[in-house]
Design a protein around this motif. Sequence first.
Motif, PDB file in Angstrom:
ATOM      1  N   ASP A  33     -55.890  16.989 -15.274  1.00  0.00           N
ATOM      2  CA  ASP A  33     -56.604  16.263 -16.182  1.00  0.00           C
ATOM      3  C   ASP A  33     -58.003  15.768 -15.415  1.00  0.00           C
ATOM      4  OD1 ASP A  33     -57.225  14.580 -18.145  1.00  0.00           O
ATOM      5  OD2 ASP A  33     -55.981  12.941 -17.340  1.00  0.00           O
ATOM      6  N   HIS A  35     -61.812  14.816 -15.132  1.00  0.00           N
ATOM      7  CA  HIS A  35     -62.737  14.334 -15.718  1.00  0.00           C
ATOM      8  C   HIS A  35     -64.181  14.242 -15.388  1.00  0.00           C
ATOM      9  CE1 HIS A  35     -59.213  11.737 -17.051  1.00  0.00           C
ATOM     10  NE2 HIS A  35     -59.072  11.412 -15.828  1.00  0.00           N
ATOM     11  N   TYR A  46     -66.378  17.448 -11.670  1.00  0.00           N
ATOM     12  CA  TYR A  46     -65.061  16.585 -12.335  1.00  0.00           C
ATOM     13  C   TYR A  46     -64.439  16.068 -11.312  1.00  0.00           C
ATOM     14  CZ  TYR A  46     -65.920  20.186 -15.943  1.00  0.00           C
ATOM     15  OH  TYR A  46     -66.560  20.887 -16.948  1.00  0.00           O
ATOM     16  N   THR A  48     -60.594  13.778 -10.330  1.00  0.00           N
ATOM     17  CA  THR A  48     -59.277  13.342 -10.680  1.00  0.00           C
ATOM     18  C   THR A  48     -58.341  12.385  -9.627  1.00  0.00           C
ATOM     19  OG1 THR A  48     -57.253  13.909 -11.692  1.00  0.00           O
ATOM     20  CG2 THR A  48     -57.698  15.142  -9.992  1.00  0.00           C
TER      21      THR A  48
END
Length: 241
Positions: A33, A35, A46, A48
């Motif tokens: 997941d 971000h 990204y 996490t």
Amino acid sequence: MRLTTRARFSLLLAALLMPVAGIAGSLPPLDADWHLQKETGDIRIYTTEVEGSDFEAFKAVADLDVSLAALMAVMINPKSCLEWVHNCSVSEAFGNGNFQDRYAYSVNDMPWPVQDRDYVLRIRTHGDRQSGVVEMDLNAVPGARPGDDDYVRVDQSDTLYRFEPLGPEHTRMTWVQHTEPNGAIPSWLVNSLVIDIPVKSMHSLEKVAHKPRYAGYRLVYNDRGELVNVVKSGHTEGDDE
């Protein structure tokens, strides 16, 4: 059963050289997941959270206008960290190693008044001819080299570099990393650096890989299609790409 002095030394050395967190085992998977935090040009950053840690992991993805062979030529140069990794101030190989399994030492400058960090890394490289993908696992092995009082030794750091050829002169690089920087350092500073460092580093890597010294390299595979080296064209060593 009593161990001889030689046997005890061998066991101690093996323990010191074991990766602290395994081969990229502590890293979040590529499909975690993540971000999106920043997108600039062909680079996307990204982050996490990592369970049990105050420090985020990052994933940087960049489409680089450079060949995979040139990128690998950069990677095998033990001094290349100075050329492309932002804030890298010392970089050298040590010990016995080869293209597939080797050791490196580096120092990263930290913003004043935070003390600089040094890394002792085991680097393992693997790839195959069929997919064309090359992966490098970089894992902290802090006990493999004596410490230096001028620096704080990083005990836990895991990095994955993944290179996927998109064409003869185009490569997608994915860089995933999680580090526990050790010592007194605010988490907000580290979490800001995980965005700043990969952006600047990947921009530099693309430029560095175009330098004449990294031109004319080719990948070398064995009979099983496993990547075993990268050499200057004209050098004979097994099958080439």
